[in-house]
Design an enzyme around this catalytic site. Structure first.
Site, mmCIF file in Angstrom:
data_model
loop_
_atom_site.group_PDB
_atom_site.id
_atom_site.type_symbol
_atom_site.label_atom_id
_atom_site.label_comp_id
_atom_site.label_asym_id
_atom_site.label_seq_id
_atom_site.Cartn_x
_atom_site.Cartn_y
_atom_site.Cartn_z
ATOM 1 N N SER A 124 0.861 -1.167 0.000
ATOM 2 C CA SER A 124 0.000 0.000 0.000
ATOM 3 C C SER A 124 0.907 1.229 0.000
ATOM 4 C CB SER A 124 -0.874 -0.022 1.259
ATOM 5 O OG SER A 124 -1.606 1.178 1.376
ATOM 6 N N LYS A 155 -1.036 -1.066 -4.502
ATOM 7 C CA LYS A 155 -2.238 -0.281 -4.177
ATOM 8 C C LYS A 155 -1.789 1.138 -3.909
ATOM 9 C CE LYS A 155 -4.520 -0.059 0.324
ATOM 10 N NZ LYS A 155 -5.095 -0.897 1.412
ATOM 11 N N LYS A 215 -3.028 5.077 -2.646
ATOM 12 C CA LYS A 215 -4.060 5.827 -1.948
ATOM 13 C C LYS A 215 -4.553 6.946 -2.859
ATOM 14 C CE LYS A 215 -3.950 3.818 2.156
ATOM 15 N NZ LYS A 215 -5.140 3.191 2.772
ATOM 16 N N ASP A 240 -7.210 2.854 -3.023
ATOM 17 C CA ASP A 240 -7.895 2.870 -1.725
ATOM 18 C C ASP A 240 -8.224 4.316 -1.361
ATOM 19 O OD1 ASP A 240 -8.864 2.477 0.820
ATOM 20 O OD2 ASP A 240 -7.026 1.593 1.639
ATOM 21 N N GLU A 280 -10.987 0.264 -3.317
ATOM 22 C CA GLU A 280 -11.193 -0.043 -1.899
ATOM 23 C C GLU A 280 -11.879 1.120 -1.186
ATOM 24 O OE1 GLU A 280 -7.579 -1.458 -0.091
ATOM 25 O OE2 GLU A 280 -8.307 -1.146 1.955
ATOM 26 N N ASP A 294 -13.266 -2.175 3.258
ATOM 27 C CA ASP A 294 -12.305 -2.230 4.359
ATOM 28 C C ASP A 294 -13.045 -1.720 5.609
ATOM 29 O OD1 ASP A 294 -10.347 -1.599 6.257
ATOM 30 O OD2 ASP A 294 -8.965 -0.644 4.893
ATOM 31 N N LYS A 312 -9.233 -7.072 8.291
ATOM 32 C CA LYS A 312 -8.216 -6.617 9.236
ATOM 33 C C LYS A 312 -8.561 -7.206 10.588
ATOM 34 C CE LYS A 312 -6.834 -2.339 6.964
ATOM 35 N NZ LYS A 312 -7.080 -0.886 6.832
ATOM 36 N N GLY A 357 -3.630 -4.027 6.229
ATOM 37 C CA GLY A 357 -2.604 -3.668 7.206
ATOM 38 C C GLY A 357 -2.938 -2.365 7.906
HETATM 39 O O1 OSB Z 1 -6.951 1.629 4.573
HETATM 40 O O2 OSB Z 1 -5.717 -0.049 4.303
HETATM 41 C C1 OSB Z 1 -5.930 1.044 4.841
HETATM 42 C C2 OSB Z 1 -2.864 2.128 6.870
HETATM 43 C C3 OSB Z 1 -3.476 2.693 7.954
HETATM 44 C C4 OSB Z 1 -4.846 2.754 8.009
HETATM 45 C C5 OSB Z 1 -5.609 2.239 6.969
HETATM 46 C C6 OSB Z 1 -5.008 1.646 5.874
HETATM 47 C C7 OSB Z 1 -3.617 1.616 5.817
HETATM 48 C C8 OSB Z 1 -2.889 1.095 4.692
HETATM 49 C C9 OSB Z 1 -1.479 0.627 4.935
HETATM 50 O O3 OSB Z 1 -3.313 1.075 3.556
HETATM 51 C C10 OSB Z 1 -1.367 -0.836 5.031
HETATM 52 C C11 OSB Z 1 -0.014 -1.222 5.573
HETATM 53 O O4 OSB Z 1 0.944 -1.126 4.830
HETATM 54 O O5 OSB Z 1 0.055 -1.595 6.765
HETATM 55 MG MG MG Z 2 -8.040 0.425 3.244
#
Ligand code: OSB
Ligand code: MG
Length: 359
Positions: A124, A150, A152, A177, A203, A228, A252, A280
């Site tokens: 991510s 992925k 953001k 995402d 996402e 999510d 998660k 994550g």
């Molecule tokens: O939306 O998946 C998410 C990190 C913090 C809060 C939400 C998210 C995320 C990530 C990072 O996308 C995932 C990771 O690398 O741990």
């Molecule tokens: Mg997410």
């Protein structure tokens, strides 16, 4: 723990993590480790590291004491009278699972019933300063072997980012995402534009509670929606699938309250032919090891946001640090419990607050 690089999403920017580690003991003094995945502020969901601390001390510990759990699989049911606060519960429940696996002398992933000894990994990538910086990051992660990228997105940083990444890397497995940054009323046209980039998924485009609008949006899109933030329990995952609110689920551990609930959700999704993957929360090695164990369950058929310790930390709090192979996989560990040894001295050095609760 300071992050090696800031991580920016539509809801904010993280530069360091305050992490709540749970150690669960039995009467013999054996110990299991869990990580509460709540963030510092209530911006991903309503929980924070401080609300979780309070809920664990004041409510989870007394209920567990009363409930006399003898198996990790019972903890989620014992804690059910506490509404929500799933990340607080998950920190404790996952520690109990690790303890139980260690006492049984088996790896946690086997104890959970995992069947995939090798898991597939993606990354991510947070919002970057510039498109050039983003493209460079994508290139670096691809050359490390990660199987899925992925990125953001947020309003104002969306179609152009996707367009740039896609034209530079035409055939990679790519997803986006939004962390709930859009609304169906205002953004339908924009979200429809994303349909032309052959994304694996979009996402969490809309608000966490809004399964109905996600279902409407999914009907208007070719690209699968992955939920999510919306998925907080087995019941609500079932509702999401029944409504057609998504075609993929991000699980998660913390968000759903621990291994028992996560396992039930992946099993249900699998029975419906819906792929799931492990999300994550910028975890330390302890939470990351739990994510690896969960990802070995049969329903986890897409690469997760489970990546190497070295992407986040100069020095992790487990030994060895978590590493990813050149083909973007992690082998499930063969030692007992979570399979990575928490570095007690390092944890001690980083600890700013501690509480011991005797049941
Ligand atoms: O939306 O998946 C998410 C990190 C913090 C809060 C939400 C998210 C995320 C990530 C990072 O996308 C995932 C990771 O690398 O741990
Ligand atoms: Mg997410």
């Amino acid at each position: 723990m300071p992050l090696l690089a800031p991580f920016e999403t539509s809801f904010g920017r993280a530069t360091t993590r305050r992490i709540l580690i749970v150690r669960a003991f039995d009467r013999s003094g054996a110990c299991g480790y869990g990580e509460c995945t709540a963030m510092e502020g209530p911006f991903f969901n309503h929980e924070t590291i401080d609300t979780a601390w309070m809920i664990i001390e004041k409510f989870i510990a007394p209920l567990l004491s009363e409930g006399r759990a003898v198996e990790a699989s019972q903890i989620s049911r014992i804690l059910a009278p506490i509404r929500e606060n799933r990340m607080a519960k998950g920190g404790v429940e996952t520690a109990a699972w690790d303890l139980e696996a260690r006492l049984a002398g088996i790896p946690l992933w086997r104890h959970l019933g995992g069947t995939q000894p090798v898991i597939n990994c993606g990354v991510s990538i947070g919002l970057q300063e510039s498109i050039e910086a983003l493209l460079e990051k994508v290139a670096r992660e691809l050359s490390s072997g990660y199987q899925r990228i992925k990125i953001k997105i947020k309003p104002g940083s969306d179609v152009q980012l996707v367009q740039s990444v896609r034209s530079r890397f035409p055939s990679i497995t790519l997803s986006v995402d939004a962390n709930s940054a859009y609304s169906l009323d205002h953004d339908l046209d924009l979200l429809r534009q994303l349909d032309q980039y052959d994304l694996l998924m979009i996402e969490q485009p809309l608000a966490a509670g809004d399964l109905l609008d996600h279902a409407r949006l999914q009907r208007a899109l070719r690209t699968p929606i992955c939920l999510d933030e919306s998925i907080v329990s087995f019941t609500n995952a079932a509702h999401a699938l029944e409504l057609g609110a998504c075609r993929i689920i991000n699980i998660k551990l913390g968000r759903v309250g621990g291994h028992a609930e996560a396992r039930a959700i992946q099993e249900f999704a699998r029975s419906r032919g819906v792929p799931v993957w492990c999300g994550g929360m910028l975890e330390s090695g302890i939470g990351r090891a739990h994510n690896i164990a969960m990802s070995t369950l049969a329903g986890f058929t897409l690469p997760g946001d489970v990546s190497a310790s070295a992407r986040y930390w100069a020095e992790d709090i487990v030994q060895p640090p978590i590493t990813v192979s050149k083909d973007g996989t992690i082998d499930a560990p063969s030692s007992d419990g979570i399979g990575y040894e928490p570095d007690e001295a390092r944890i001690e050095a980083l600890t700013v607050r501690r509480a011991e609760i005797r049941l």
